[in-house]
Design a protein around this motif. Sequence first.
Motif, PDB file in Angstrom:
ATOM      1  N   THR A 213       0.821  -1.219   0.000  1.00  0.00           N
ATOM      2  CA  THR A 213       0.000   0.000   0.000  1.00  0.00           C
ATOM      3  C   THR A 213       0.852   1.265   0.000  1.00  0.00           C
ATOM      4  O   THR A 213       0.326   2.368  -0.129  1.00  0.00           O
ATOM      5  CB  THR A 213      -0.928   0.045   1.227  1.00  0.00           C
TER       6      THR A 213
ATOM      7  N   THR B 220       1.489   6.437   1.931  1.00  0.00           N
ATOM      8  CA  THR B 220       0.770   5.476   1.104  1.00  0.00           C
ATOM      9  C   THR B 220       0.258   6.093  -0.194  1.00  0.00           C
ATOM     10  O   THR B 220       0.280   7.315  -0.375  1.00  0.00           O
ATOM     11  CB  THR B 220      -0.432   4.911   1.886  1.00  0.00           C
TER      12      THR B 220
ATOM     13  N   ARG C  61      -2.768   6.235  -0.883  1.00  0.00           N
ATOM     14  CA  ARG C  61      -3.923   7.030  -0.454  1.00  0.00           C
ATOM     15  C   ARG C  61      -3.475   8.417   0.011  1.00  0.00           C
ATOM     16  O   ARG C  61      -4.121   9.422  -0.301  1.00  0.00           O
ATOM     17  CB  ARG C  61      -4.665   6.311   0.672  1.00  0.00           C
TER      18      ARG C  61
END
Length: 404
Positions: A271, A322, A324
Motif C-alpha cells: 500500500t 501510502t 492514499r
Amino acid sequence: MKAVGIVVEYNPFHNGHLYHATSAKDQTDSDLVIAVMSGNFLQRGEPALIDKWTRTEMALENGVDLVFELPYERATSNAPSFAAGAIQLLDAAGCSSFCFGSENGTIAPFTETLSRITSVRSEYDNLIRESVQQGMSYPKALNRAYSTLIRTTKAEHETVDLSLPNNILGFHYMEAAKEIGTSMEPATLPRLGAGYHDDVVHDTPIASATGIRKEFFERRSTEHIQQFVPDSVYRSLNEWLTKRKSFGSWEGFYPILRLQILRDGPERLSTIADVTEGIENLLYKAAKQSDTFQQFMGVVKSKRYTWTRIQRMLTHIYTGFTYRNRASMQAPDHLRLLGMTSIGQAYLKERKEELKLPVVSRLANFDSPSANFSSSVSDLYAFGIDPIHPALGLDYRIPPIRKG
C-alpha cells in the motif's frame, strides 16, 4: 521588489550553491532570492544530512532571502513531479524569474528542446512509458525518447543534452512553467567544477554535494570538506555533530526502517507509494537477512530497480506514505515559511495581498493533509537522528528563522 526563485536541497550548502544564489540574483537583476527547499527527506530518496532548520539558516547566511519548504510529497517524488511542485510554489510566491544550474548553461537550447518535444508530445510520452514498462530507468527512458524523436532530426537551433542530470531537471522546470502558464522568466547558469556524482578534488573550492557527503562518511571528519563550504556552513556542520554525533544517512536510519518492514510485512508494504510489481516480497526478504543498509540494497537493487527508485520506496516506507496519502495531496496548497532575512520580510509585507497561496509560519495555524504529513515526517526524521532523545514537534514549536 523583484524576486528570482531557485529550487534547492542544500545537502549540504556548499560554494557552488553560494555562486548559484548570488549569480542568479545578478543575472536576473533581482532584489532578492527566494528558495524552495526540500524538507528532511530528499528527491533521491534519502534522509537529509542535517535538518531543514539548519539548512535554512545556512541559506539565509549565504545569499538567500526567503526559504519555503517543498512539501514531502513533491520533495521525494520523481523529477517531473518534483519540478512541478517547486515551480508552482515559486510562481505562488510572486517570483519574476526562476534560475537553475545546468550542464548546458544557456537557456535557448532548453526553450528549443521544449518546443520540439511539445510538437511530438504524445509520441514522446508513449515512448517513455513503453521504455519504463520494459524495465528501463526513467532518466534512461527520457534520454531514449529524446534521442529517438529529437536528436535524430535536424534542428534549426541547438537543443539540450537530456542525458545529463541537471539538464534533465532544468528541462522539467521549463516544462512545468509552460504547463501552468507562469509569467516567470527562465534563466540558467552553468554548473561549475565537479559533476553531479563526482568525488571531491582538493585543489578546487567547488565540489558536488554528493562528493562532499561521500568524503565525510569515508573519513568521518568535517576537516576534509572545509574548503568546499562557506565558513558559516562549516561552523554549523561542526555544531550539529557536537550536539547530535551523526549526520542523517540510511545507514543510521536503517534499524528503524528494518523494523518497519518486518513489522508491516508484504501486505502492508504493497500500500506504500511507489511500491509496485510485487517488490514488497523482495523488500521483506532483504530486511530479514540484511544487518546493514548496504547489505539490504545489495539484495534489492537490479537493472529494473535503480538505487534512487528503491530509496524513494524506502523513504515512503519509513514515513508511512501510502498511495492514499499521495492521492489526497495534489497541487501545493500553502507556502510553508522556514526563514527570511530583513529583505525577505519586507518583500512579504509588500506582496502579502498578491501571493497566490497562504504563507504558513507555524503548522499549528494551518490544517491540510500535506502540512500535517510534513509535521509527522519531521518527527520521524528526528527519531532517525537520535532514537534516544529525539527533538519532536519542531514544526509546531520553531517559528521562521530570521537573519539580517
